[in-house]
Design an enzyme around this catalytic site. Structure first.
Site, short mmCIF file in Angstrom:
data_model
loop_
_atom_site.label_atom_id
_atom_site.label_comp_id
_atom_site.label_asym_id
_atom_site.label_seq_id
_atom_site.Cartn_x
_atom_site.Cartn_y
_atom_site.Cartn_z
N HIS A 132 0.83 -1.22 0.00
CA HIS A 132 0.00 0.00 0.00
C HIS A 132 0.86 1.26 0.00
CE1 HIS A 132 -3.43 -2.65 1.16
NE2 HIS A 132 -2.47 -3.26 1.86
N SER A 153 15.58 21.46 -15.30
CA SER A 153 14.42 22.29 -15.62
C SER A 153 14.94 23.61 -16.15
CB SER A 153 13.60 22.53 -14.35
OG SER A 153 12.89 23.75 -14.45
N LYS A 193 16.39 21.15 -10.13
CA LYS A 193 15.67 19.97 -10.62
C LYS A 193 16.57 18.97 -11.35
CE LYS A 193 11.80 19.13 -10.57
NZ LYS A 193 10.70 19.76 -11.30
N ASN A 241 15.25 15.78 -13.36
CA ASN A 241 14.02 15.05 -13.67
C ASN A 241 14.33 13.68 -14.29
OD1 ASN A 241 12.57 17.36 -12.89
ND2 ASN A 241 12.81 18.23 -14.94
N GLU A 282 10.26 8.30 -16.70
CA GLU A 282 8.88 8.78 -16.90
C GLU A 282 8.34 8.35 -18.26
OE1 GLU A 282 8.16 12.93 -14.87
OE2 GLU A 282 10.19 12.86 -15.65
#
Ligand code: ARG
Length: 447
Positions: A140, A261, A267, A269, A274
């Site tokens: 969970h 970024s 940042k 990323n 992704e």
């Protein structure tokens, strides 16, 4: 009309398979006395020249002709004259297109299966490299029980093992030779289908001409294997994204696999991960598109079947680019053992161990579960860890809770206690790794 209905913009990718299939067909026609030897020789020579033109980018594609099959035939006739027109004897574009796709898919499955194997090797290498790192296992997305990080990583090895088994099954079903089916009914020429199958390394023939030109189940099957593979890769990608966030901080990705970024200097990323997560959607889309095209389609060939190609090509490209990149990204990844250790220092994750201990001392497990739950609630209220409870407090919960429970609250001990086969203890993980390595060593390429 032609622009909308043409397949040339995408089926030109099958040129190599088309030439190979045509060469085998021409040789068979000559061997069976359907065309004469000189004609077959001229055809073969013409096809070789066309292959050279295609390789060097000099092939004159003509968009006035619908597909790669017609383009190659037209060029052949330009080169060798009327003998070129004999190549299509006892053949239709329906069985020709089906043949090309079978040849194409068999080779791609072979290559993709090897790439999946490559990613399995990466997981074995990482499991060895990160040996001994204890990390919180989740259910969970809540911290559940401590694990060796290697054990967690190896879960992906086994998913990929099944993906490869599925691909091998898909290969067997793609290994069927359709040529000879003609448009749908076969042919009156005395052809030799077995000879063509042998030349093109197929192990079996379609036994029904209608089936040979009308089904695309082998493509659906490959796309479903691909969809499941992408499910696995997307789950991995999601974990990498979470672990590399400041909130988890368990892994650090190499800059080569992240982007900055344009506005926020801090940042980093995880773009590759992704996109791995997102591209699953694209592959599912191709699977669903083809299922939908086939559903309710009357036998035999319908132009609808031309829609089998773009989703397939896109899926092959997506997976073949993604698999090696993911492997590279994982190999370049560093882990933060300190952050992992902090995360498991919360000894409430050892609660199951404590309940098991009381159960071994005769308490019914239900009651033990309740007692430990009450201890944890107490500790949370007081801002304490379980191991910080003093002896008197502990005994108020249960008289059997002596000093020895400190050992039970050590995450490494908890991990080591799970020694059943397939469990997370070091010995069990080592056995798992040995088995994985044996599997990788013993298995042969698809043939
Ligand atoms: N371009 C067609 C395809 O990709 C080739 C087969 C066409 N056959 C036909 N009878 N129109 O499916």
């Amino acid at each position: 009309m032609l622009e909308f209905t043409a397949s040339l913009p995408f089926d030109r990718r099958l040129a190599e398979q088309d030439l190979k299939g045509s060469a085998a067909h021409a040789a068979m026609l000559a061997a069976c006395g359907i065309i004469d030897a000189a004609e077959a020789e001229a055809i073969t020579k013409g096809l070789d020249e066309i292959a050279a033109e295609l390789r060097s980018g000099r092939f004159p594609f003509d968009s006035g002709f619908e597909d790669i099959h017609m383009n190659i035939e037209k060029r052949l006739i330009e080169k060798i004259g009327p003998a070129g027109g004999k190549l299509h004897t006892a053949r239709s574009r329906n069985d020709q297109a089906a043949l090309d796709l079978h040849l194409y898919l068999k080779e791609e499955i072979r290559q993709i299966e090897r790439l999946v194997r490559g990613l399995q090797e990466v997981f074995v290498a990482l499991a060895r490299r990160f040996e001994g790192a204890v990390f919180p296992g989740y259910t969970h997305l809540q911290r559940a029980q401590p694990l060796y990080f290697s054990h967690h990583l190896m879960a992906y090895f086994w998913m990929l093992q099944r993906d490869r088994e599925r691909l091998r099954g898909a290969f067997r079903r793609a290994d069927l030779m359709p040529l000879g089916a003609g448009a749908l009914a076969g042919t009156g020429f005395p052809i030799d289908r077995e000879m063509v199958a042998q030349k093109l390394e197929f192990s079996r023939l379609y036994e029904n001409s209608i089936d040979a030109v009308s089904d695309r189940d082998y493509i659906v099957e490959f796309l479903s294997c691909a969809a499941l593979l992408m499910v696995h890769l997307s789950r991995l990608a999601e974990e990498i994204i979470l672990w590399s966030s400041a909130e988890f901080g368990f892994v650090e990705l190499d800059d080569a696999y992240t982007t900055g970024s344009s506005m926020m200097p801090q940042k980093k990323n995880p773009d590759l991960a992704e996109l791995a997560r997102a591209k699953a959607g694209r592959v599912f889309g191709s699977l669903f598109a083809l299922l939908t095209v086939l559903k309710g389609l009357p036998l035999a060939y319908n132009k609808d079947l031309q829609e089998d190609k773009e989703g397939l090509f896109d899926t092959v490209d997506t997976i073949k680019k993604l698999l090696p990149l993911l492997g590279e990204m994982l190999l370049a990844m560093e882990i933060n053992r300190g952050r992992m250790a902090e995360a498991v220092a919360d000894d409430s994750m050892c609660a199951t161990e404590l309940a098991d201990y009381l159960a071994r001392r005769g308490a019914p497990f239900r009651e033990a579960h309740h007692i430990v739950g009450a201890m944890i609630a107490h500790c949370r209220r007081e801002g304490l860890r379980l191991k910080e409870l003093d002896a008197a407090e502990r005994r108020r919960f249960h008289p059997a809770l002596g000093e020895e429970i400190h050992a039970l609250l050590d995450p490494r001990q908890v991990v080591e206690a799970k020694s059943s086969r397939g469990g997370t203890a070091a010995a069990a993980v080592a056995a798992q790794l040995r088995l994985a390595e044996q599997l990788l060593e013993s298995d042969l390429e698809i043939s």
